[in-house]
Design a protein around this motif. Structure first.
Motif, PDB file in Angstrom:
ATOM      1  N   ALA A  67      27.461  13.578  60.151  1.00 46.09           N
ATOM      2  CA  ALA A  67      28.789  13.682  59.551  1.00 46.09           C
ATOM      3  C   ALA A  67      29.031  15.076  58.963  1.00 46.09           C
ATOM      4  N   THR A  68      28.026  15.630  58.295  1.00 45.31           N
ATOM      5  CA  THR A  68      28.158  16.968  57.707  1.00 45.31           C
ATOM      6  C   THR A  68      28.356  18.023  58.791  1.00 45.31           C
ATOM      7  N   CYS A  74      34.581  20.675  62.791  1.00 46.70           N
ATOM      8  CA  CYS A  74      36.013  20.399  62.616  1.00 46.70           C
ATOM      9  C   CYS A  74      36.685  21.533  61.852  1.00 46.70           C
ATOM     10  N   LYS A  75      36.085  21.941  60.748  1.00 44.60           N
ATOM     11  CA  LYS A  75      36.662  23.025  59.941  1.00 44.60           C
ATOM     12  C   LYS A  75      36.732  24.320  60.738  1.00 44.60           C
ATOM     13  N   ALA A  76      35.663  24.629  61.473  1.00 43.58           N
ATOM     14  CA  ALA A  76      35.642  25.866  62.265  1.00 43.58           C
ATOM     15  C   ALA A  76      36.708  25.827  63.356  1.00 43.58           C
ATOM     16  N   ARG A  77      36.842  24.704  64.007  1.00 39.53           N
ATOM     17  CA  ARG A  77      37.836  24.558  65.075  1.00 39.53           C
ATOM     18  C   ARG A  77      39.244  24.682  64.514  1.00 39.53           C
ATOM     19  N   GLN A  78      39.519  24.005  63.413  1.00 41.84           N
ATOM     20  CA  GLN A  78      40.871  24.021  62.860  1.00 41.84           C
ATOM     21  C   GLN A  78      41.204  25.358  62.201  1.00 41.84           C
ATOM     22  N   LEU A  95      42.189  17.526  57.713  1.00 45.67           N
ATOM     23  CA  LEU A  95      41.316  17.825  58.839  1.00 45.67           C
ATOM     24  C   LEU A  95      41.359  16.648  59.812  1.00 45.67           C
ATOM     25  N   THR A  96      41.277  16.959  61.102  1.00 44.14           N
ATOM     26  CA  THR A  96      41.261  15.920  62.120  1.00 44.14           C
ATOM     27  C   THR A  96      39.958  16.024  62.887  1.00 44.14           C
ATOM     28  N   ASP A 100      34.884  15.633  70.204  1.00 43.36           N
ATOM     29  CA  ASP A 100      34.170  16.863  70.531  1.00 43.36           C
ATOM     30  C   ASP A 100      33.357  17.351  69.327  1.00 43.36           C
ATOM     31  N   ASP A 101      33.956  17.294  68.134  1.00 49.37           N
ATOM     32  CA  ASP A 101      33.236  17.676  66.912  1.00 49.37           C
ATOM     33  C   ASP A 101      32.016  16.782  66.720  1.00 49.37           C
TER      34      ASP A 101
END
Length: 119
Positions: A67-68, A74-78, A95-96, A100-101
């Motif tokens: 999860a971490t 997710c943060k890097a992608r967004q 965040l979504t 893939d994440d």
């Protein structure tokens, strides 16, 4: 090759015994009954609640790491996707998480686990 001394082995055994005893007073996030179900489904019978809780703790750690790592992906992608849309970033900070994440995180965590088993 270093061979453990009897004293060192005794210390390790004592630490392991203390840790296993502490599991009796610990209530893991994953219920004993759920762990018992999946352990039994895999063909392993275990009447020792300490071992069941040890499996629960290891499973909880694995899920937490996945999860971490997924959150970091997710943060890097967004962050990369929103650079052109600065105004929208100020309005919508949710965040979504995508499959893939999660997939990337599972591959990374599984790889780290395998590296610990086979250095």
């Amino acid at each position: 090759m270093n061979h453990p001394t009897n004293e060192g082995r005794h210390d390790d055994d004592a630490a392991l015994s203390d840790f296993l005893a502490s599991l009796m007073d610990y209530t893991p996030t994953i219920p004993d009954e759920l762990v018992e179900h999946y352990v039994a489904k895999s063909g392993f019978q275990c009447p020792d609640v300490r071992l069941i809780r040890l499996v629960a703790v290891a499973t909880q750690k694995f899920i937490t790491e996945v999860a971490t790592d997924a959150l970091q992906h997710c943060k890097a992608r967004q962050t990369g996707a929103v650079k052109d849309k600065r105004d929208k970033q100020q309005k919508d900070k949710r965040l979504t998480l995508t499959m893939d994440d999660l997939s990337k995180a599972l591959r990374e965590v599984s790889g780290r686990c395998l590296n610990h088993l086979h250095p």
